[in-house]
Design a protein around this motif. Sequence first.
Motif, mmCIF file in Angstrom:
data_model
loop_
_atom_site.group_PDB
_atom_site.id
_atom_site.type_symbol
_atom_site.label_atom_id
_atom_site.label_comp_id
_atom_site.label_asym_id
_atom_site.label_seq_id
_atom_site.Cartn_x
_atom_site.Cartn_y
_atom_site.Cartn_z
ATOM 1 N N LYS A 107 1.016 -1.187 -0.251
ATOM 2 C CA LYS A 107 -0.011 0.007 -0.011
ATOM 3 C C LYS A 107 0.984 1.379 0.442
ATOM 4 C CE LYS A 107 -4.176 -1.748 2.344
ATOM 5 N NZ LYS A 107 -4.620 -2.421 1.186
ATOM 6 N N ASN A 108 1.905 1.219 -0.270
ATOM 7 C CA ASN A 108 3.129 2.153 0.232
ATOM 8 C C ASN A 108 3.704 2.595 -0.986
ATOM 9 O OD1 ASN A 108 5.221 3.886 0.968
ATOM 10 N ND2 ASN A 108 6.762 2.585 2.478
ATOM 11 N N THR A 109 2.938 3.926 -1.540
ATOM 12 C CA THR A 109 3.525 4.289 -2.733
ATOM 13 C C THR A 109 4.868 4.839 -3.109
ATOM 14 O OG1 THR A 109 2.529 6.295 -2.753
ATOM 15 C CG2 THR A 109 0.612 4.924 -3.519
ATOM 16 N N ALA A 110 5.711 5.328 -1.611
ATOM 17 C CA ALA A 110 6.690 5.673 -2.422
ATOM 18 C C ALA A 110 7.638 4.563 -2.692
ATOM 19 C CB ALA A 110 6.948 6.143 -0.429
ATOM 20 N N LEU A 111 7.093 3.480 -2.376
ATOM 21 C CA LEU A 111 8.121 1.882 -3.388
ATOM 22 C C LEU A 111 8.333 2.252 -4.688
ATOM 23 C CD1 LEU A 111 6.848 -0.937 -1.049
ATOM 24 C CD2 LEU A 111 9.138 0.282 -0.511
ATOM 25 N N ALA A 112 7.310 2.542 -5.004
ATOM 26 C CA ALA A 112 7.502 2.995 -7.203
ATOM 27 C C ALA A 112 8.421 4.017 -7.315
ATOM 28 C CB ALA A 112 6.467 3.583 -7.098
ATOM 29 N N GLU A 113 8.345 4.699 -5.900
ATOM 30 C CA GLU A 113 10.323 5.885 -6.456
ATOM 31 C C GLU A 113 10.734 4.785 -7.052
ATOM 32 O OE1 GLU A 113 9.523 9.048 -7.284
ATOM 33 O OE2 GLU A 113 8.011 9.044 -6.593
ATOM 34 N N PRO A 114 11.479 4.244 -6.048
ATOM 35 C CA PRO A 114 12.974 3.428 -6.788
ATOM 36 C C PRO A 114 12.476 2.944 -8.163
ATOM 37 C CG PRO A 114 12.768 2.959 -5.509
ATOM 38 C CD PRO A 114 11.436 4.408 -5.396
ATOM 39 N N TYR A 115 11.401 2.258 -8.839
ATOM 40 C CA TYR A 115 11.096 2.019 -9.323
ATOM 41 C C TYR A 115 10.984 2.549 -11.035
ATOM 42 C CZ TYR A 115 9.039 -1.582 -13.048
ATOM 43 O OH TYR A 115 8.651 -2.432 -13.717
ATOM 44 N N LEU A 116 10.604 3.981 -10.755
ATOM 45 C CA LEU A 116 10.201 4.929 -11.733
ATOM 46 C C LEU A 116 11.473 5.043 -11.996
ATOM 47 C CD1 LEU A 116 7.238 6.719 -10.041
ATOM 48 C CD2 LEU A 116 7.132 4.752 -12.281
ATOM 49 N N SER A 117 12.771 5.103 -11.145
ATOM 50 C CA SER A 117 13.694 5.820 -11.275
ATOM 51 C C SER A 117 14.153 5.080 -12.107
ATOM 52 C CB SER A 117 14.822 5.573 -10.775
ATOM 53 O OG SER A 117 13.979 6.908 -9.396
ATOM 54 N N ARG A 118 14.275 3.325 -12.642
ATOM 55 C CA ARG A 118 15.327 1.922 -12.754
ATOM 56 C C ARG A 118 14.600 2.578 -14.168
ATOM 57 N NH1 ARG A 118 15.911 1.279 -7.537
ATOM 58 N NH2 ARG A 118 17.780 0.215 -7.529
ATOM 59 N N LEU A 119 13.499 2.450 -14.153
ATOM 60 C CA LEU A 119 12.619 3.073 -15.379
ATOM 61 C C LEU A 119 12.711 3.731 -16.154
ATOM 62 C CD1 LEU A 119 8.565 2.110 -14.769
ATOM 63 C CD2 LEU A 119 10.170 0.723 -15.981
ATOM 64 N N ASP A 120 13.704 4.622 -16.254
ATOM 65 C CA ASP A 120 14.115 6.026 -16.495
ATOM 66 C C ASP A 120 15.548 5.499 -16.934
ATOM 67 O OD1 ASP A 120 13.935 9.047 -17.227
ATOM 68 O OD2 ASP A 120 15.263 8.970 -16.962
ATOM 69 N N ARG A 121 16.084 4.426 -16.602
ATOM 70 C CA ARG A 121 17.217 3.980 -16.779
ATOM 71 C C ARG A 121 17.169 3.581 -17.591
ATOM 72 N NH1 ARG A 121 20.866 2.686 -12.064
ATOM 73 N NH2 ARG A 121 20.293 4.103 -11.245
ATOM 74 N N GLU A 122 16.917 2.218 -17.904
ATOM 75 C CA GLU A 122 16.195 1.759 -18.571
ATOM 76 C C GLU A 122 15.635 2.146 -20.261
ATOM 77 O OE1 GLU A 122 13.812 -2.413 -19.507
ATOM 78 O OE2 GLU A 122 12.992 -1.342 -18.490
ATOM 79 N N MET A 123 14.389 3.150 -20.485
ATOM 80 C CA MET A 123 14.674 4.311 -21.084
ATOM 81 C C MET A 123 16.145 4.717 -21.717
ATOM 82 S SD MET A 123 10.880 6.270 -20.166
ATOM 83 C CE MET A 123 9.930 5.428 -18.806
ATOM 84 N N VAL A 124 16.634 5.871 -21.326
ATOM 85 C CA VAL A 124 18.105 6.389 -21.609
ATOM 86 C C VAL A 124 19.006 4.881 -22.292
ATOM 87 C CG1 VAL A 124 20.217 7.511 -21.161
ATOM 88 C CG2 VAL A 124 17.693 8.130 -19.576
ATOM 89 N N LEU A 125 18.747 3.873 -21.618
ATOM 90 C CA LEU A 125 19.862 2.959 -22.819
ATOM 91 C C LEU A 125 18.692 2.302 -23.609
ATOM 92 C CD1 LEU A 125 20.594 0.927 -19.396
ATOM 93 C CD2 LEU A 125 22.959 2.852 -20.315
ATOM 94 N N THR A 126 17.759 2.440 -23.513
ATOM 95 C CA THR A 126 17.023 1.676 -25.002
ATOM 96 C C THR A 126 16.837 2.749 -25.823
ATOM 97 O OG1 THR A 126 15.201 0.232 -23.054
ATOM 98 C CG2 THR A 126 14.703 0.798 -26.004
ATOM 99 N N ALA A 127 16.213 3.986 -25.235
ATOM 100 C CA ALA A 127 16.280 5.389 -26.572
ATOM 101 C C ALA A 127 17.392 5.137 -27.172
ATOM 102 C CB ALA A 127 16.063 6.572 -25.805
ATOM 103 N N ARG A 128 19.199 4.841 -26.433
ATOM 104 C CA ARG A 128 19.987 5.734 -27.348
ATOM 105 C C ARG A 128 20.581 4.709 -28.585
ATOM 106 N NH1 ARG A 128 24.503 3.899 -22.868
ATOM 107 N NH2 ARG A 128 23.456 5.579 -21.971
ATOM 108 N N HIS A 129 19.632 3.653 -28.641
ATOM 109 C CA HIS A 129 20.122 3.029 -29.924
ATOM 110 C C HIS A 129 19.223 3.038 -31.202
ATOM 111 C CE1 HIS A 129 22.983 0.602 -27.865
ATOM 112 N NE2 HIS A 129 22.386 0.937 -26.197
ATOM 113 N N LEU A 130 17.776 3.799 -30.887
ATOM 114 C CA LEU A 130 16.713 4.055 -31.521
ATOM 115 C C LEU A 130 16.657 4.996 -32.304
ATOM 116 C CD1 LEU A 130 13.740 2.367 -29.159
ATOM 117 C CD2 LEU A 130 14.601 1.608 -31.891
ATOM 118 N N ASP A 131 16.093 5.526 -33.425
ATOM 119 C CA ASP A 131 15.529 6.962 -34.268
ATOM 120 C C ASP A 131 14.636 6.771 -33.454
ATOM 121 O OD1 ASP A 131 14.644 8.314 -35.635
ATOM 122 O OD2 ASP A 131 14.701 7.422 -37.890
#
Length: 475
Positions: A93-117
């Motif tokens: 029930k603790n929505t604060a636990l999503a914060e580190p997950y969202l940070s990892r998602l952003d890191r994954e987006m950066v690593l993915t987008a650098r290879h995409l047009d």
Amino acid sequence: MLVHPTAALSPTHTDVPRANTWDEALLRRYDKSGPRYTSYPTALAFHEQFSPDDFTQALVRSNESHRPLSLYVHVPFCQKICFYCACNKIATKNTALAEPYLSRLDREMVLTARHLDTSRPVQQLHWGGGTPTFLTLAQMGDLIDRLDARFGLSDSADRDYAIEIDPREADVFTLRHLQSLGFNRLSLGIQDLNPQVQKAVNRVQPRVLTETLMEEAHRLGFRSLNLDLIYGLPFQTEKSFAETLSQVIELNPARLSVFNYAHMPTRFAPQRRINEADLPSADEKLAILHTTIEMLTNAGYVHIGMDHFARPDDSLAIAQRNGTLQRNFQGYSSHAQCDLVGLGVSAISRVNDVYAQNPTRLDQYEAALDKGRLATVKGLRLNKDDLIRREVIERLMCDMHIDLAAIGKRWQIDADIYFSTALERLRNAEQDGLITRHQHVVNVTPTGRLLIRHLAMAFDARLADQPTQHYSKIV
């Protein structure tokens, strides 16, 4: 009022098994375990020799195609576990636990987008889970901003931006916020409106919650609403589920998904809370399925295939009529020819001739990204045979027919010879009236579409090497 067909539809898209063609003995005979073919080859064929480097190379190669992008974001959190659930989720029930997950998602987006047009348009966006509306309004806004910054989201009228919603965890303010973020399609989980069934699966959800959200969604102009139902849950009967369906038809959703509950308590721990003695019998489940199809088609819905129904004016039904329907990890999709990039724990990508999957364990997902690399743990690059069979299986499941001559021409093969084993496997199905064959065209009959997974299995060259206990029953 429901919208009824306004255009002449092919019989393969409108016919359903009526009382005089419904053969329970036949359906029981074919009710074996088999894949749902959200991909071919299925995820059981993915292997751990497939590395993050293999996936990044696939991303780079995909730029040559200039295909649009489809993004799937997995949000694994739920406030409460439903006992039937087989999804990858974390109860809190603790929505604060999503914060580190969202940070990892952003890191994954950066690593993915650098290879995409990233000038390639994002035609499709889907948030699944878990429960994406577990996130606070601010967290949802932050996630959209990050997606837009990394990939460039679309404001095109024909975009398909969908999110799965638990009506117990959303209100009218949630919907207004989602609309402002660019979502134009909603999928609401109901499962069943019967209080006894709801209590047995730990999902007490009065109809008024769903009805209020749907009224607001219609008022806000969301293009398409999908409702999820499940048959085969504890205490369900043909009569009780018909009562749920009557109420659902009154709610008039554009789409319906009516899933067959697969009771696999050895694989999915929450299902151990369900008393097996309370589950409907195989005969009762068939009766529920029969009533479901009759009630929905009589109400004007098109049976798209398997567990999907749509109004004739919905983009899903239109795509099927146009031959552009696609099957992917979220089920049937109206946007074909996109490269699908999966983000988050357990997410699977389909990029041209490659599948790549992230870890199903959150700690492994986080550890990989903390090392500055993509979290891919397994995947597969398809060979030519895989690609040919993927096309045949996908067209069969989406169009309910296949033209082997056209397949042969496109792939420069003699399709009758190439698929001689598959056609031999279908001989009994043809004799039993599940398909008809005219020269090089295989058409699925109204009864056959209920067993479309069995028909697709005939073309699966990898099935013999896979343990069938990992698959659910077909009906």
